[in-house]
Design a protein around this motif. Structure first.
Motif, PDB file in Angstrom:
ATOM      1  N   LEU A 161       0.989  -1.305   0.069  1.00 21.35           N
ATOM      2  CA  LEU A 161       0.003   0.091  -0.011  1.00 21.35           C
ATOM      3  C   LEU A 161       0.779   1.147   0.063  1.00 21.35           C
ATOM      4  CD1 LEU A 161      -2.584  -1.109   2.600  1.00 21.35           C
ATOM      5  CD2 LEU A 161      -2.859  -1.235   0.275  1.00 21.35           C
ATOM      6  N   SER A 162       0.311   2.378  -0.246  1.00 20.26           N
ATOM      7  CA  SER A 162       0.960   3.739  -0.322  1.00 20.26           C
ATOM      8  C   SER A 162       1.350   4.061   0.940  1.00 20.26           C
ATOM      9  CB  SER A 162       0.071   4.506  -1.064  1.00 20.26           C
ATOM     10  OG  SER A 162      -0.973   5.137  -0.257  1.00 20.26           O
ATOM     11  N   ARG A 163       0.809   3.640   2.160  1.00 22.62           N
ATOM     12  CA  ARG A 163       0.930   3.684   3.468  1.00 22.62           C
ATOM     13  C   ARG A 163       0.064   3.037   4.332  1.00 22.62           C
ATOM     14  NH1 ARG A 163      -3.025   9.258   3.607  1.00 22.62           N
ATOM     15  NH2 ARG A 163      -5.079   8.137   3.655  1.00 22.62           N
ATOM     16  N   VAL A 164       0.477   2.916   5.642  1.00 19.87           N
ATOM     17  CA  VAL A 164      -0.404   2.318   6.452  1.00 19.87           C
ATOM     18  C   VAL A 164      -1.647   3.163   6.837  1.00 19.87           C
ATOM     19  CG1 VAL A 164      -0.538   1.810   8.989  1.00 19.87           C
ATOM     20  CG2 VAL A 164       1.683   1.510   7.880  1.00 19.87           C
ATOM     21  N   PRO A 165      -2.847   2.488   6.777  1.00 24.49           N
ATOM     22  CA  PRO A 165      -4.231   3.340   7.005  1.00 24.49           C
ATOM     23  C   PRO A 165      -4.106   4.007   8.268  1.00 24.49           C
ATOM     24  CG  PRO A 165      -4.676   0.984   6.224  1.00 24.49           C
ATOM     25  CD  PRO A 165      -3.030   0.939   6.356  1.00 24.49           C
ATOM     26  N   LYS A 166      -4.412   5.335   8.282  1.00 26.45           N
ATOM     27  CA  LYS A 166      -3.958   6.237   9.498  1.00 26.45           C
ATOM     28  C   LYS A 166      -4.862   5.857  10.561  1.00 26.45           C
ATOM     29  CE  LYS A 166      -2.962  10.219   6.837  1.00 26.45           C
ATOM     30  NZ  LYS A 166      -3.362  11.488   6.070  1.00 26.45           N
ATOM     31  N   GLU A 167      -6.121   5.223  10.241  1.00 23.68           N
ATOM     32  CA  GLU A 167      -7.008   4.782  11.529  1.00 23.68           C
ATOM     33  C   GLU A 167      -6.555   3.626  12.520  1.00 23.68           C
ATOM     34  OE1 GLU A 167      -9.702   4.616   7.771  1.00 23.68           O
ATOM     35  OE2 GLU A 167      -7.651   4.824   8.189  1.00 23.68           O
ATOM     36  N   VAL A 168      -5.696   2.800  11.906  1.00 23.77           N
ATOM     37  CA  VAL A 168      -5.108   1.895  12.589  1.00 23.77           C
ATOM     38  C   VAL A 168      -4.131   2.033  13.516  1.00 23.77           C
ATOM     39  CG1 VAL A 168      -5.805   0.344  10.408  1.00 23.77           C
ATOM     40  CG2 VAL A 168      -3.388   0.998  11.135  1.00 23.77           C
ATOM     41  N   VAL A 169      -3.511   3.157  13.538  1.00 25.09           N
ATOM     42  CA  VAL A 169      -2.360   3.659  14.603  1.00 25.09           C
ATOM     43  C   VAL A 169      -2.986   4.761  15.338  1.00 25.09           C
ATOM     44  CG1 VAL A 169      -0.494   2.822  13.465  1.00 25.09           C
ATOM     45  CG2 VAL A 169      -1.149   5.260  12.788  1.00 25.09           C
ATOM     46  N   ASP A 170      -4.439   5.081  15.353  1.00 25.25           N
ATOM     47  CA  ASP A 170      -5.095   6.056  15.955  1.00 25.25           C
ATOM     48  C   ASP A 170      -5.734   5.513  17.109  1.00 25.25           C
ATOM     49  OD1 ASP A 170      -6.491   8.140  17.090  1.00 25.25           O
ATOM     50  OD2 ASP A 170      -7.665   8.771  15.161  1.00 25.25           O
ATOM     51  N   LYS A 171      -5.403   5.833  18.402  1.00 21.24           N
ATOM     52  CA  LYS A 171      -5.636   5.415  19.633  1.00 21.24           C
ATOM     53  C   LYS A 171      -7.335   5.393  19.853  1.00 21.24           C
ATOM     54  CE  LYS A 171      -1.389   5.069  22.347  1.00 21.24           C
ATOM     55  NZ  LYS A 171      -0.904   5.411  23.486  1.00 21.24           N
ATOM     56  N   ASN A 172      -7.565   6.458  19.206  1.00 20.11           N
ATOM     57  CA  ASN A 172      -9.073   6.944  19.500  1.00 20.11           C
ATOM     58  C   ASN A 172      -9.983   6.468  18.458  1.00 20.11           C
ATOM     59  OD1 ASN A 172      -8.640   8.748  21.647  1.00 20.11           O
ATOM     60  ND2 ASN A 172      -7.460  10.372  20.419  1.00 20.11           N
ATOM     61  N   SER A 173      -9.445   5.584  17.026  1.00 24.41           N
ATOM     62  CA  SER A 173     -10.301   5.197  16.446  1.00 24.41           C
ATOM     63  C   SER A 173     -10.422   3.675  16.640  1.00 24.41           C
ATOM     64  CB  SER A 173      -9.257   5.128  15.180  1.00 24.41           C
ATOM     65  OG  SER A 173      -9.979   4.224  14.128  1.00 24.41           O
ATOM     66  N   PRO A 174     -12.083   3.449  16.273  1.00 26.03           N
ATOM     67  CA  PRO A 174     -12.433   1.977  16.280  1.00 26.03           C
ATOM     68  C   PRO A 174     -11.589   1.073  15.580  1.00 26.03           C
ATOM     69  CG  PRO A 174     -14.298   3.533  15.553  1.00 26.03           C
ATOM     70  CD  PRO A 174     -12.793   4.264  15.537  1.00 26.03           C
ATOM     71  N   ALA A 175     -10.798   1.453  14.629  1.00 25.53           N
ATOM     72  CA  ALA A 175      -9.771   0.594  13.777  1.00 25.53           C
ATOM     73  C   ALA A 175      -8.326   0.514  14.329  1.00 25.53           C
ATOM     74  CB  ALA A 175      -9.821   1.268  12.259  1.00 25.53           C
TER      75      ALA A 175
END
Length: 366
Positions: A161-175
């Motif tokens: 992928l062009s990058r790691v999806p931002k949501e997966v490293v966001d502690k406040n995200s359900p992802a």
């Protein structure tokens, strides 16, 4: 969007680490025989694609045939692919009685700016039949002028992928992907984040290539993926990433690495299915899908065990990312632990599913 503006959209990020450079024992150059096997298995299909689908009259305004290999790494596989393409194009001219019109060949080798281009160009054959140039940058953005490339090739690259999806490293995200480094054994939210990133990347990839490909030009892609309908947890590559993640968590429990660093580390690799690729091409609308075929199983002949082969290939692919996140001092221990787990559970690799499929796209006329 202007070329410079589009390129900046895909500027090199902190996590865009290429394959291990140089020619040492852990380098990609020494640990890419599986990829070479896929290229060998695809050779006949590539020859057919050029013989049947490439319009040689696209050279009407030039006597130079432009080839681009996207995600070239450091060789030697890119050189074998380029030589196969050139031989097939020359044969097509000869077969049509156009020996005197065989063009000159210009080959563009593309990869991230951090790729070891010095190693790549040191390895170039002195007897090559083409002019060589390096083109640094992400292939998810524009790399070439409009309608300038006659043949695009990419092998074992579009799974990144062009990058790691931002949501997966966001502690406040359900992802948030806590305790894992990949989507394949994670929650539905993490899987959806990876799927969305992949869909966005493929749209960008096809849009860029549509602008850069000459009308009638051909693109051939070799993609490691998963069979249609197969769960994300099944492909053998995804199983390998899951196991690396479990090794890192074991090391975190021992205090060798911090758990926070593991939580922040994700591998931006996605195993697409042929169905997903077909949907992306159809949605883009600027290419016709001329062929899509699963390659035969790649043999792993050699003097090392299959598990050792898998470990060395994975290390060549991931060492740069792991070093950046955790430091180089943990790399040997991590891959020794990974090898130990594989040797203890050899069925892990045998139970996984995997395919490599070849896709032939032809640029529709404007």
């Amino acid at each position: 969007m202007a070329a410079a503006e589009e390129a900046s959209k895909f500027s090199e990020e902190a996590n865009a680490y290429p394959m291990t450079g140089g020619d040492g024992p852990n380098s990609y150059a020494k640990n890419s025989t599986l990829q070479r096997g896929a290229g060998d298995a695809a050779k006949e299909l590539l020859n057919e694609a050029i013989a049947e689908k490439l319009d040689i009259d696209i050279l009407s305004s030039s006597n130079t045939f432009h080839i681009a290999d996207l995600g070239c790494s450091v060789g030697p596989n890119t050189f074998f692919a380029v030589e196969n393409i050139i031989e097939a194009v020359k044969f097509k001219f000869q077969n049509q009685g156009l020996n005197s019109q065989i063009p000159e060949f210009q080959v563009f080798f593309n990869d991230h700016t951090q790729n070891d281009f010095n190693m790549l160009f040191r390895s170039l054959s002195q007897n090559r039949q083409y002019y060589a140039a390096g083109v640094p940058g992400s292939f998810y953005g524009r790399l070439f002028p409009d309608a300038s490339i006659h043949f695009f090739h990419s092998s074992y690259a579009l799974q990144w992928l062009s990058r790691v999806p931002k949501e997966v490293v966001d502690k406040n995200s359900p992802a948030w992907n806590k305790g894992r480094i990949h989507y394949s054994n994670s929650t539905d939210e993490v899987v959806r984040a990876y799927e969305a990133q992949h869909a966005e990347d493929m749209e960008c990839f096809l849009n860029a290539r549509a602008q850069e490909t000459a009308d009638g030009g051909v693109t051939v892609l070799l993609i490691p993926g998963r069979p249609n309908g197969t769960p994300h947890s099944h492909p053998v590559g995804n199983v390998s990433f899951q196991l690396i993640g479990s090794c890192l968590m074991d090391m975190a429990r021992k205090g060798v690495v911090s758990e926070e660093k593991v939580d922040a580390f994700n591998i931006p690799v996605y195993a697409m299915s042929p169905q997903e690729l077909e949907a992306a091409v159809e949605g883009n609308g600027r290419f016709s899908l001329e062929k899509m075929e699963t390659l035969p199983h790649v043999s792993t002949h050699g003097t090392v065990s299959v598990t050792q082969l898998v470990v060395s290939h994975l290390r060549a692919a991931l060492e740069g990312r792991i070093t950046q996140q955790f430091g180089e001092e943990i790399v040997d221990e991590l891959f020794e632990l990974y090898l130990k787990k594989l040797d203890e559970q050899p069925s892990i690799l045998a139970s996984g599913t995997a395919i490599i499929f070849l896709v032939v796209l032809k640029r529709k006329a404007n």
